[in-house]
Write an enzyme that holds these catalytic residues in place. Sequence first.
Site, short mmCIF file in Angstrom:
data_model
loop_
_atom_site.label_atom_id
_atom_site.label_comp_id
_atom_site.label_asym_id
_atom_site.label_seq_id
_atom_site.Cartn_x
_atom_site.Cartn_y
_atom_site.Cartn_z
N ASP A 45 0.84 -1.21 0.00
CA ASP A 45 0.00 0.00 0.00
C ASP A 45 0.87 1.26 0.00
O ASP A 45 0.37 2.37 -0.10
CB ASP A 45 -1.01 -0.02 1.16
CG ASP A 45 -0.34 -0.07 2.52
OD1 ASP A 45 0.90 -0.13 2.59
OD2 ASP A 45 -1.07 -0.07 3.54
N SER A 46 2.21 1.07 0.05
CA SER A 46 3.12 2.21 -0.16
C SER A 46 2.87 2.82 -1.53
O SER A 46 3.32 3.94 -1.80
CB SER A 46 4.58 1.74 -0.04
OG SER A 46 4.81 0.62 -0.85
N ASP A 84 -0.99 -6.38 -0.48
CA ASP A 84 -1.26 -5.72 0.80
C ASP A 84 -2.75 -5.53 0.99
O ASP A 84 -3.47 -5.17 0.06
CB ASP A 84 -0.60 -4.33 0.80
CG ASP A 84 0.32 -4.13 1.98
OD1 ASP A 84 0.28 -4.94 2.93
OD2 ASP A 84 1.09 -3.15 1.96
N LYS A 114 -0.99 -9.50 2.90
CA LYS A 114 -0.26 -9.01 4.08
C LYS A 114 -1.17 -8.07 4.88
O LYS A 114 -1.86 -7.23 4.29
CB LYS A 114 1.02 -8.28 3.65
CG LYS A 114 1.80 -7.70 4.84
CD LYS A 114 3.18 -7.22 4.45
CE LYS A 114 3.20 -5.86 3.82
NZ LYS A 114 2.66 -4.76 4.64
N GLU A 116 -1.33 -5.61 8.60
CA GLU A 116 -0.54 -4.97 9.66
C GLU A 116 -1.19 -5.22 11.01
O GLU A 116 -2.41 -5.12 11.15
CB GLU A 116 -0.47 -3.45 9.41
CG GLU A 116 0.32 -3.10 8.16
CD GLU A 116 0.44 -1.60 7.93
OE1 GLU A 116 0.02 -0.80 8.80
OE2 GLU A 116 0.95 -1.22 6.86
N GLU A 183 9.16 -3.77 10.75
CA GLU A 183 9.48 -2.45 10.16
C GLU A 183 9.95 -1.46 11.22
O GLU A 183 9.29 -1.23 12.23
CB GLU A 183 8.27 -1.90 9.40
CG GLU A 183 8.56 -0.52 8.80
CD GLU A 183 7.58 -0.07 7.73
OE1 GLU A 183 6.70 -0.84 7.32
OE2 GLU A 183 7.72 1.10 7.29
O1 KIV Z 1 3.52 -1.16 1.57
C1 KIV Z 1 4.71 -1.48 1.66
O2 KIV Z 1 5.53 -1.20 0.78
C2 KIV Z 1 5.14 -2.21 2.84
C3 KIV Z 1 6.60 -2.46 3.02
C4 KIV Z 1 7.24 -1.21 3.46
C5 KIV Z 1 6.85 -3.60 3.91
O3 KIV Z 1 4.32 -2.60 3.61
#
Ligand code: KIV
Length: 299
Positions: A45-46, A84, A114, A116, A183
């Site tokens: 989600d970055s 994500d 993934k 969090e 992280e």
């Molecule tokens: O969204 C992302 O890029 C991440 C990484 C920084 C692990 O969650």
Amino acid sequence: MKRLTTLQIQEKKERGEKIVMLTAYDALSAILAERAGIELLLVGDSLGMVVLGYDSTIPVTIEDIIHHAKPVVNATSKAHIVADMPFGSYQTGWQDAMKNATRLMKLTGATSVKLEGGVRIAETVKKLVDAGIPVMGHVGLTPQSVNSLGGYKVQGKTPRSAVKLIHDAKALEEAGSYAVVLETIPAALSHMITSRLNIPTIGIGAGPYCSGQVQVFHDILGLYDDFSPRHTRKFVDGSSLLSQAIIQYRESVEQESFPSDDESFFMEERNKKLINKMIENETHVIDESYQTVTKTEIN
Ligand code: KIV
């Protein structure tokens, strides 16, 4: 060609081989990464920050992740693709998590998801894993909680917060996660967590002791010149290189050196003459279906 499985990721950890993960958000980044031998790609989600121009990951939607995960899957054949789960897609309970995770997997072909959080989301992780969805966990600095963490700060610096993170990581392993991202935590803490878990840890800003590392595509390539987090390394000054190339393109057009003959397409001399003749004499017209016909044909 089969994609890397969660079992093979575990075996890599057991053999002591470092696991290398990189984010990818489109076909090109995925092709470059896979060609470079990266076996684990994260549609993170970055993308909210590095692709969509937001100042955090909070506005990213499940549709955004689906939109970007599809080309990453389409353009690769061997890499394990982690999609994500964005903010709001699982915090509201395991039923929502199940609905959104199954949508992600079905519509994109991603190999795992993934989430969090630690103890707080362990029940949700267990439900997903029981339903056959491989889950990667993510603890420490969890950007979706930036508003409650008070900024992008190193986590787990005090004994109490460090112990909490160890419990979080353990809870994810017990819930069935196949790996966990650590992280922005002190290297000594990621060492403690890694040595207490059987599943691999993947660090970002967590020092060298993790089972593997993950980085953001744009960071390692230096694509943004105004932002470079301490935990990353610019392996190339991509921003300067690409800017130079774009400047050269603009100048070449302005100075009329681009396109050259080699970059243009040509027409046979006799066709040029014929076209001119046809236009001058108006012997041909274009009909409604865009066919050229001779005037005699329509008269
Ligand atoms: O969204 C992302 O890029 C991440 C990484 C920084 C692990 O969650």
